[in-house]
Design an enzyme around this catalytic site. Structure first.
Site, PDB file in Angstrom:
ATOM      1  N   GLN A   1      -1.189  -3.270 -11.500  1.00 35.24           N
ATOM      2  CA  GLN A   1      -0.393  -2.783 -10.379  1.00 35.24           C
ATOM      3  C   GLN A   1       0.569  -1.688 -10.821  1.00 35.24           C
ATOM      4  OE1 GLN A   1      -0.917  -3.646  -7.242  1.00 35.24           O
ATOM      5  NE2 GLN A   1       0.636  -2.207  -6.532  1.00 35.24           N
TER       6      GLN A   1
ATOM      7  N   ASP B   1      -8.352  -7.357  -0.306  1.00 31.99           N
ATOM      8  CA  ASP B   1      -8.603  -6.188   0.535  1.00 31.99           C
ATOM      9  C   ASP B   1     -10.074  -6.241   0.911  1.00 31.99           C
ATOM     10  OD1 ASP B   1      -6.019  -5.286   0.340  1.00 31.99           O
ATOM     11  OD2 ASP B   1      -6.421  -3.909  -1.304  1.00 31.99           O
TER      12      ASP B   1
ATOM     13  N   GLU C   1      -2.166  -2.370   7.594  1.00 34.07           N
ATOM     14  CA  GLU C   1      -3.344  -2.480   6.741  1.00 34.07           C
ATOM     15  C   GLU C   1      -4.285  -3.545   7.319  1.00 34.07           C
ATOM     16  OE1 GLU C   1      -2.368  -3.160   2.660  1.00 34.07           O
ATOM     17  OE2 GLU C   1      -1.283  -1.254   2.429  1.00 34.07           O
TER      18      GLU C   1
END
Length: 363
Positions: A196, A231, A274
């Site tokens: 990250q 995701d 998102e």
């Protein structure tokens, strides 16, 4: 007599004299030439056959790679699973029982007093919605939900891998979606602190921190580090208009997931909408959040802002102080220097980069 002779057919004498070739024997040069022609024809046929075989092999290889890619993509979330005892060794110091570490990795666990040590947890603190806030080994739980956002972070050494419960729930959801003609797969799952950090730094370098903070989490503040987040399919904003995104929004709570950053809640979550980003909470909790029409921050009664962030690894003060500091508009917190460093270094470098290298896009 002459007239009679004129009426008689005349024999036509051949202009070209034909020779009898039955006994013709070609010369050595002619024989060699014919053999060379035949060899060339054979080589051409062989070359054509080789090209055909190579072409077919190439097509077969491409199809095989495509199938392998699809299988790996659909199974990539499960491949990051780690041994439970390894996860316990990395994340405990809270309890001597290894199963407690795996419980910490789950968002909807029902914690017991035996899973908490007196020096790493606090009690009697509540959020603005009256939900209990607890700290365990640098992590914050609100109503037994592990909360990670711009206010609440994870330790850099927290490395649980992909949650088995979350992966199993996703697999079940993907199978149900397939029955409805919808194909869902994990685009991105568990992400370590170091991964990250690299991802965020790239965004910050390219866009500056203000823009990077809208679409990416700073290291330690990403839900992907929990192992409870996926995701799905695509991270392009156009995904929100697809049938896959609509199916996901309508059914994910049935399998324990929520759309973590819903549309219209950007000022509360701190992130852009998102439609692909789902968070595992467990079926009961996910349905409660979905039915409430609230984002997770609203449901739990917490903030999501870097200016209220605390150093959970070094400071054992109560997590509710972040909520009260938001009300008091205080700016004394751990991330004051962190924000300044990022905003100064990256935004300055970004502006200089655009000034000095105006044509950098050609590279």
């Amino acid at each position: 007599m002459d007239s009679q002779n004129n009426n008689q057919p005349h024999e036509i004498e051949p202009i070209i004299e034909y020779e009898d070739c039955t006994d013709y024997v070609p010369s050595q040069e002619q024989v060699m030439y014919e053999r060379e022609i035949q060899m060339r024809m054979r080589e051409r046929r062989k070359a054509a056959e080789r090209r055909r075989v190579n072409r077919n092999r190439t097509i077969a290889l491409i199809l095989l790679l495509a199938i392998i890619f699809i299988i790996v993509k659909s199974c990539s979330g499960g491949s990051g699973n780690k041994d439970e005892s390894s996860s316990a060794a990395d994340s405990s110091s809270v309890s001597s029982v290894s199963s407690d570490s795996s419980k910490v990795a789950e968002a909807n666990i029902n914690k017991t007093d035996s899973s908490k040590s007196s020096d790493s947890s606090t009690s009697g603190n509540v959020s603005t919605t009256g939900k209990k806030i607890e700290q365990i080994n640098g992590m914050t739980f609100v109503d037994d939900v592990l909360i990670v956002n711009k206010t609440y972070s994870l330790p850099s050494d927290y490395d649980p891998g992909t949650s088995a419960a979350a992966q199993n729930a996703f697999d079940e959801m993907a199978a149900a979606a397939m029955n409805d003609g919808i194909y869902l797969f994990v685009n991105s799952g568990y992400r370590s602190y170091q991964e990250q950090e690299t991802l965020y730094n790239n965004y910050a370098w390219q866009r500056g921190t203000d823009e990077a903070d809208k679409v990416s989490s700073r290291p330690g503040h990403s839900e992907h580090q929990t192992g409870l987040t996926f995701d799905v399919n695509s991270t392009e904003f156009s995904f929100g208009d697809t049938q896959e995104a609509k199916w996901l929004a309508a059914h994910c709570a049935e399998y324990g997931f929520i759309i973590r950053y819903p549309q219209g809640k950007e000022d509360i979550t701190g992130y852009s909408y998102e439609p692909w980003h789902i968070r595992y909470l467990g079926v009961e909790k996910a349905k409660e959040v979905a039915d409430s029409g609230l984002c997770l921050e609203e449901y739990l009664g917490v903030t999501s802002d870097y200016k209220y962030a605390e150093d959970m690894n070094e400071n054992t003060s109560t997590a509710s102080s972040a909520v009260s500091s938001a009300a008091d508009n205080t700016d004394t917190n751990y991330y004051a220097d962190y924000n300044t460093d990022y905003n100064t270094d990256y935004n300055t470098d970004y502006n200089n980069y655009n000034t000095d290298y105006t044509d950098y896009t050609q590279y």
